[in-house]
Design an enzyme around this catalytic site. Sequence first.
Site, PDB file in Angstrom:
ATOM      1  N   GLU A 154      88.882  -1.426  32.646  1.00  0.00           N
ATOM      2  CA  GLU A 154      89.651  -2.000  33.753  1.00  0.00           C
ATOM      3  C   GLU A 154      89.281  -3.442  34.099  1.00  0.00           C
ATOM      4  OE1 GLU A 154      89.494   0.801  37.001  1.00  0.00           O
ATOM      5  OE2 GLU A 154      89.944   2.492  35.702  1.00  0.00           O
ATOM      6  N   ASN A 196      89.599   0.003  27.672  1.00  0.00           N
ATOM      7  CA  ASN A 196      90.294   1.056  28.400  1.00  0.00           C
ATOM      8  C   ASN A 196      90.840   0.530  29.725  1.00  0.00           C
ATOM      9  OD1 ASN A 196      90.911   3.941  28.657  1.00  0.00           O
ATOM     10  ND2 ASN A 196      89.393   3.968  30.311  1.00  0.00           N
ATOM     11  N   HIS A 232      97.413   7.571  33.989  1.00  0.00           N
ATOM     12  CA  HIS A 232      97.462   8.287  35.278  1.00  0.00           C
ATOM     13  C   HIS A 232      98.890   8.105  35.788  1.00  0.00           C
ATOM     14  CE1 HIS A 232      93.176   9.064  35.452  1.00  0.00           C
ATOM     15  NE2 HIS A 232      92.915   7.777  35.261  1.00  0.00           N
ATOM     16  N   GLU A 259      92.977   9.280  29.891  1.00  0.00           N
ATOM     17  CA  GLU A 259      92.726   9.893  31.210  1.00  0.00           C
ATOM     18  C   GLU A 259      94.005  10.533  31.765  1.00  0.00           C
ATOM     19  OE1 GLU A 259      90.753   7.216  33.882  1.00  0.00           O
ATOM     20  OE2 GLU A 259      89.491   6.331  32.322  1.00  0.00           O
ATOM     21  N   ASP A 261      96.837  12.359  33.430  1.00  0.00           N
ATOM     22  CA  ASP A 261      97.182  13.329  34.473  1.00  0.00           C
ATOM     23  C   ASP A 261      98.520  12.873  35.069  1.00  0.00           C
ATOM     24  OD1 ASP A 261      94.370  12.200  36.568  1.00  0.00           O
ATOM     25  OD2 ASP A 261      96.290  11.207  36.170  1.00  0.00           O
TER      26      ASP A 261
HETATM   27  O1  G3I Z   1      77.372  11.815  42.969  1.00  0.00           O
HETATM   28  C1  G3I Z   1      77.679  11.479  44.332  1.00  0.00           C
HETATM   29  C2  G3I Z   1      77.080  12.522  45.264  1.00  0.00           C
HETATM   30  O2  G3I Z   1      75.669  12.467  45.166  1.00  0.00           O
HETATM   31  C3  G3I Z   1      77.520  12.236  46.703  1.00  0.00           C
HETATM   32  O3  G3I Z   1      77.034  13.243  47.558  1.00  0.00           O
HETATM   33  C4  G3I Z   1      79.048  12.192  46.754  1.00  0.00           C
HETATM   34  C5  G3I Z   1      79.590  11.908  48.129  1.00  0.00           C
HETATM   35  O4  G3I Z   1      79.382  10.540  48.411  1.00  0.00           O
HETATM   36  O5  G3I Z   1      79.532  11.156  45.863  1.00  0.00           O
HETATM   37  C6  G3I Z   1      79.184  11.453  44.515  1.00  0.00           C
HETATM   38  O6  G3I Z   1      79.673  10.427  43.682  1.00  0.00           O
HETATM   39  C7  G3I Z   1      81.096  10.474  43.521  1.00  0.00           C
HETATM   40  C8  G3I Z   1      81.393  10.579  42.013  1.00  0.00           C
HETATM   41  O7  G3I Z   1      82.802  10.536  41.764  1.00  0.00           O
HETATM   42  C9  G3I Z   1      80.835  11.837  41.405  1.00  0.00           C
HETATM   43  O8  G3I Z   1      81.446  12.953  41.986  1.00  0.00           O
HETATM   44  C10 G3I Z   1      81.669   9.175  44.042  1.00  0.00           C
HETATM   45  O9  G3I Z   1      81.510   9.129  45.442  1.00  0.00           O
HETATM   46  C11 G3I Z   1      83.152   9.105  43.695  1.00  0.00           C
HETATM   47  O10 G3I Z   1      83.663   7.810  44.026  1.00  0.00           O
HETATM   48  C12 G3I Z   1      83.353   9.276  42.187  1.00  0.00           C
HETATM   49  O11 G3I Z   1      84.740   9.278  41.901  1.00  0.00           O
HETATM   50  C13 G3I Z   1      85.053   9.131  40.519  1.00  0.00           C
HETATM   51  C14 G3I Z   1      85.762   7.772  40.330  1.00  0.00           C
HETATM   52  O12 G3I Z   1      86.168   7.624  38.966  1.00  0.00           O
HETATM   53  C15 G3I Z   1      84.850   6.619  40.650  1.00  0.00           C
HETATM   54  O13 G3I Z   1      83.776   6.607  39.723  1.00  0.00           O
HETATM   55  C16 G3I Z   1      86.003  10.257  40.106  1.00  0.00           C
HETATM   56  O14 G3I Z   1      85.311  11.494  40.140  1.00  0.00           O
HETATM   57  C17 G3I Z   1      86.535   9.999  38.702  1.00  0.00           C
HETATM   58  O15 G3I Z   1      87.554  10.934  38.356  1.00  0.00           O
HETATM   59  C18 G3I Z   1      87.155   8.609  38.617  1.00  0.00           C
HETATM   60  O16 G3I Z   1      87.545   8.384  37.295  1.00  0.00           O
HETATM   61  C19 G3I Z   1      88.097   7.064  37.045  1.00  0.00           C
HETATM   62  C20 G3I Z   1      87.657   6.634  35.671  1.00  0.00           C
HETATM   63  O17 G3I Z   1      86.247   6.634  35.600  1.00  0.00           O
HETATM   64  C21 G3I Z   1      88.241   5.275  35.324  1.00  0.00           C
HETATM   65  N1  G3I Z   1      89.696   5.307  35.429  1.00  0.00           N
HETATM   66  C22 G3I Z   1      90.177   5.732  36.758  1.00  0.00           C
HETATM   67  C23 G3I Z   1      89.626   7.111  37.084  1.00  0.00           C
HETATM   68  C24 G3I Z   1      90.153   7.610  38.419  1.00  0.00           C
HETATM   69  O18 G3I Z   1      89.683   6.792  39.443  1.00  0.00           O
END
Ligand code: G3I
Length: 432
Positions: A154, A196, A232, A259, A261
């Site tokens: 990105e 990506n 997406h 990715e 969906d």
């Molecule tokens: O691991 C922490 C946990 O310790 C904490 O308690 C909790 C609450 O704050 O947060 C947890 O981290 C979260 C993480 O996912 C793991 O679950 C982050 O807050 C949350 O922002 C993160 O979201 C992910 C997002 O990327 C940002 O990294 C989504 O699951 C994931 O599906 C999403 O995937 C992205 C791809 O990597 C790139 N393309 C877009 C796609 C969708 O946004």
Amino acid sequence: MRIPIRVLTALFLAAASGAVAAGPAEAATTLGASAAQTGRYFGVATAAFKFSDTPYMTIVNREFNSLVAENDMKWDATEPQQGRFTFTNADRLVSHAQSRGMTVRGHTLLWHAQQPSWAQGLSGAALRNAAINHVTQVATHFRGKIHSWDVVNEAFADGGSGARRDSNLQRTGNDWIEAAFRAARAADPGAKLCYNDYNTDGVNAKSTGIYNMVRDFKARGVPIDCVGLQSHLGTGLDSTYQQNIQRFADLGVDVQITELDVQQGGNQANIYGAVTRACLAVTRCTGITVWGVRDSDSWRDDNPLLFDAGGNKKAAYTAVLNALNAGGPTTPPPGTGACGAQVTLNSWTGGYTATVRVTAGAAALNGWTVGVTVPSGGAVTSAWNATNTGTSGQVTFRNVGYNGQVPAGGSIEFGFQGTGTGPTATPTCTAG
Ligand code: G3I
């Protein structure tokens, strides 16, 4: 014409599951098996903390032949403190995939989001050095285990500019992306290196900005092997979706749907089917990954996946399986009998990496050997997913433990690196 019992059985099972076989050959009954019949993978984003969820893992292990870490390989997860690397969850995912003969996509080495706080506080040379070190250390840790890396994620802006996104990484200099790709190639020459991005699911200003970068990289010998289209999607699919895949393939890179969906609604199944058919229509579209297992596992709240919260197959699942089965198995090149082998080269001055795709004919393979004629003056220096006998002249590659079994019409890939110029003759392939 008498139809063999095994084909009738497959047709009955497929019909019973709602997936009616449309392809000319035996219809597969899972996403990964069907994708493999055309030499592709069908993967899923997973989270190591869910590996103890039995219904979740039952679906993962049954349906998919590729895994990617939804979050466990990101910068904040793997280098929470500068210079201190943690791979426990990521290693667990990789080990599981290897134990089941699944390939692994690496996601993602550098991204403007999900950076550890220490990196967010850096800039200039300090950030550039830290970023390139991160690429090197992580790619080295997983060397030989990653099919494709999302090296950079990105980096382009949304909207009509086609320009780079402003980020701390971009502000270290416009060459940060190629520096990352060069570092990744040096750390793991066997991995395909991908760029990506999202909102690139058709011919538009953003995807054209990326297209221009890839074209420039290929012209200058910057190592890049694939482009990831995240896909997406909402309630529609751009009419230029397949055209966009094809134009990247025409640059000489693979395309991966990384990715996928799709917003739940009247059109969800049709869109999933259309995306699948578009990938199958482009030879170098090598695989599809959905971004989660069940709707309840999704980052989105609009039920965008192939299985509902209870783990049941949705209409979208059937649309994808039907489209995959209609794709039919890729038969090996003519005159190759039990199996065929095709080489794709990524060359630079003085060396190359070769990716060899082994495709089974009408019968499954239980072991294979591939003979390659290495041009004089050069030599094989390393190989992955195969063991080689000899390093120059006529070199023989044999399967390793986990990739000797290839289903009829299915394919596997191995690779090797060499000095000098790469092989141009079609390799020989022998079963057993
Ligand atoms: O691991 C922490 C946990 O310790 C904490 O308690 C909790 C609450 O704050 O947060 C947890 O981290 C979260 C993480 O996912 C793991 O679950 C982050 O807050 C949350 O922002 C993160 O979201 C992910 C997002 O990327 C940002 O990294 C989504 O699951 C994931 O599906 C999403 O995937 C992205 C791809 O990597 C790139 N393309 C877009 C796609 C969708 O946004």
